[in-house]
Design a protein around this motif. Structure first.
Motif, PDB file in Angstrom:
ATOM      1  N   VAL A 170     -64.648 135.712 -32.593  1.00 20.91           N
ATOM      2  CA  VAL A 170     -64.937 134.527 -33.411  1.00 20.91           C
ATOM      3  C   VAL A 170     -63.964 134.437 -34.582  1.00 20.91           C
ATOM      4  O   VAL A 170     -63.472 133.347 -34.913  1.00 20.91           O
ATOM      5  N   GLU A 171     -63.662 135.558 -35.200  1.00 26.41           N
ATOM      6  CA  GLU A 171     -62.715 135.550 -36.320  1.00 26.41           C
ATOM      7  C   GLU A 171     -61.338 135.077 -35.873  1.00 26.41           C
ATOM      8  O   GLU A 171     -60.657 134.309 -36.566  1.00 26.41           O
ATOM      9  N   SER A 205     -61.016 115.042 -36.399  1.00 26.44           N
ATOM     10  CA  SER A 205     -62.476 115.156 -36.508  1.00 26.44           C
ATOM     11  C   SER A 205     -63.036 116.090 -35.442  1.00 26.44           C
ATOM     12  O   SER A 205     -63.936 116.899 -35.717  1.00 26.44           O
ATOM     13  N   HIS A 206     -62.496 116.010 -34.209  1.00 26.67           N
ATOM     14  CA  HIS A 206     -62.959 116.904 -33.136  1.00 26.67           C
ATOM     15  C   HIS A 206     -62.636 118.354 -33.465  1.00 26.67           C
ATOM     16  O   HIS A 206     -63.484 119.247 -33.305  1.00 26.67           O
ATOM     17  N   ARG A 207     -61.434 118.600 -33.914  1.00 25.84           N
ATOM     18  CA  ARG A 207     -61.036 119.982 -34.193  1.00 25.84           C
ATOM     19  C   ARG A 207     -61.750 120.528 -35.422  1.00 25.84           C
ATOM     20  O   ARG A 207     -62.075 121.721 -35.475  1.00 25.84           O
ATOM     21  N   GLN A 208     -62.024 119.682 -36.404  1.00 24.15           N
ATOM     22  CA  GLN A 208     -62.773 120.124 -37.568  1.00 24.15           C
ATOM     23  C   GLN A 208     -64.210 120.462 -37.186  1.00 24.15           C
ATOM     24  O   GLN A 208     -64.807 121.414 -37.708  1.00 24.15           O
ATOM     25  N   ALA A 209     -64.790 119.683 -36.265  1.00 19.30           N
ATOM     26  CA  ALA A 209     -66.142 119.984 -35.793  1.00 19.30           C
ATOM     27  C   ALA A 209     -66.179 121.327 -35.067  1.00 19.30           C
ATOM     28  O   ALA A 209     -67.122 122.120 -35.239  1.00 19.30           O
ATOM     29  N   LEU A 215     -67.435 128.559 -37.689  1.00 13.15           N
ATOM     30  CA  LEU A 215     -67.820 129.114 -38.985  1.00 13.15           C
ATOM     31  C   LEU A 215     -69.328 129.356 -39.049  1.00 13.15           C
ATOM     32  O   LEU A 215     -69.778 130.374 -39.609  1.00 13.15           O
ATOM     33  N   ALA A 216     -70.112 128.445 -38.475  1.00  9.45           N
ATOM     34  CA  ALA A 216     -71.563 128.647 -38.435  1.00  9.45           C
ATOM     35  C   ALA A 216     -71.927 129.853 -37.571  1.00  9.45           C
ATOM     36  O   ALA A 216     -72.824 130.640 -37.915  1.00  9.45           O
ATOM     37  N   GLN A 217     -71.235 130.021 -36.445  1.00 12.03           N
ATOM     38  CA  GLN A 217     -71.476 131.184 -35.594  1.00 12.03           C
ATOM     39  C   GLN A 217     -71.119 132.473 -36.312  1.00 12.03           C
ATOM     40  O   GLN A 217     -71.828 133.487 -36.213  1.00 12.03           O
ATOM     41  N   GLN A 218     -70.024 132.463 -37.057  1.00  9.31           N
ATOM     42  CA  GLN A 218     -69.631 133.640 -37.827  1.00  9.31           C
ATOM     43  C   GLN A 218     -70.652 133.962 -38.908  1.00  9.31           C
ATOM     44  O   GLN A 218     -70.996 135.132 -39.135  1.00  9.31           O
ATOM     45  N   ALA A 219     -71.173 132.919 -39.590  1.00  8.60           N
ATOM     46  CA  ALA A 219     -72.185 133.147 -40.625  1.00  8.60           C
ATOM     47  C   ALA A 219     -73.474 133.717 -40.028  1.00  8.60           C
ATOM     48  O   ALA A 219     -74.118 134.590 -40.630  1.00  8.60           O
ATOM     49  N   SER A 220     -73.855 133.232 -38.845  1.00 11.05           N
ATOM     50  CA  SER A 220     -75.050 133.754 -38.187  1.00 11.05           C
ATOM     51  C   SER A 220     -74.876 135.227 -37.808  1.00 11.05           C
ATOM     52  O   SER A 220     -75.782 136.049 -37.998  1.00 11.05           O
TER      53      SER A 220
END
Length: 307
Positions: A170-171, A205-209, A215-220
């Protein structure tokens, strides 16, 4: 003289042939070496051009594309193991509220916090509480041992999941996606046509999403690896007679009989209450019928008297 000339010509011819063969061999080696060097130089130039083309003009990789799996390279820096620790603990305690307070104190002292909590009564009337505790991974073992001493352990289950490879993957994908977003932004800065800007904005917008999802997966992952999860169940013990498996006594029989009598009387009163209106109507009709019959008899007796 002729003999001497033959004797001198043979060594000269032999030496000449040897020198000629040596020169040819040297020429072949030098030619082979130059060809190998040339091929290596061409291969290096091709690799450099390919690398530059992929970094500057090539398409930006996205997490779901096949090219993205081949474009990024995992960091070679050694990373500490990333593990997710979870445990399920079931305790039988004399006082559920007191045990729950002790569990909260243990978690707060370990710099953790209490998550979801549910307290109710089961079919036998016992108080049952379920609570989710989050504690730092370094203090997981000590907190679990302390919680096990709150009451009698009825069940225990612990699980450790290694997610080091997933965290590194993920990183690396985040680094690749950030570079992709930066390239699209650079293209937007240099775009002159409105159509190009609109297309680049959609792609951005697609790539930012995708980057936000990573980033959400990394935070989880970080939350689950930094804090261990302990799910604890607290249950009050069974009554002594149920725990020992003894049969009912005399008092139990008397209590059961009284309960049956009260229940029967309650149903009887309910039946009488339901039938009371109909019974009152029937009694009233009977009284009216009796009065009519008596009146008829009295009229008949009066009419038959003078004769």
């Amino acid at each position: 003289m002729q003999v001497r000339q033959r004797v001198w010509h043979r060594p000269v011819a032999t030496v000449g042939s040897v020198l000629l063969a040596a020169s040819l061999a040297l020429a072949g080696c030098s030619a082979g070496g130059s060809a190998d060097a040339k091929s290596e130089d061409e291969g290096g130039r091709n690799a450099t051009v390919a690398t530059q083309g992929g970094a500057v003009g090539g398409p930006a990789s996205r997490p779901g594309d096949t090219g993205s799996r081949k474009s990024y390279v995992k960091p070679s820096v050694s990373q500490a193991p990333q593990v997710i620790r979870t445990a399920e603990l079931t305790l039988v305690v004399p006082d559920v509220a007191q045990a729950l307070a002790a569990a909260r104190a243990a978690v707060h002292e370990a710099d953790g916090y209490v998550g979801d909590e549910t307290t109710n009564r089961d079919a036998r009337g016992r108080v049952v509480s379920h609570v989710v505790l989050r504690v730092p991974e370094a203090k997981y073992d000590s907190v679990l041992a302390r919680l096990s001493g709150v009451g009698k352990v009825a069940g225990r289950k612990a699980k450790v999941q290694d997610v080091t490879d997933q965290a590194v993957d993920v990183e690396s994908r985040i680094a690749t996606q950030r570079s992709s977003v930066a390239r699209v932004r650079a293209l937007m800065d240099g775009a002159g046509k409105l159509s190009d800007i609109v297309a680049l904005e959609g792609e951005l917008s697609h790539r930012q999403a995708d980057l936000d999802a990573l980033l959400a997966q990394q935070a989880s992952l970080k939350d689950r690896t930094d804090l261990a999860t302990i799910t604890m169940g607290l249950t009050a013990p069974l009554p002594a007679k149920e725990a020992d498996g003894g049969g009912p006594g005399v008092l139990d029989a008397v209590a059961g009989g009284w309960h049956a009598f009260v229940t029967a009387m309650r149903w009887l009163l309910m039946a009488l209450g339901a039938a009371a209106p109909f019974a009152a109507g029937a009694v009233a009709a009977y009284m009216v019928w009796r009065m009519v019959i008596r009146a008829r008899r009295a009229v008949r007796g009066t009419a038959a008297g003078p004769d």
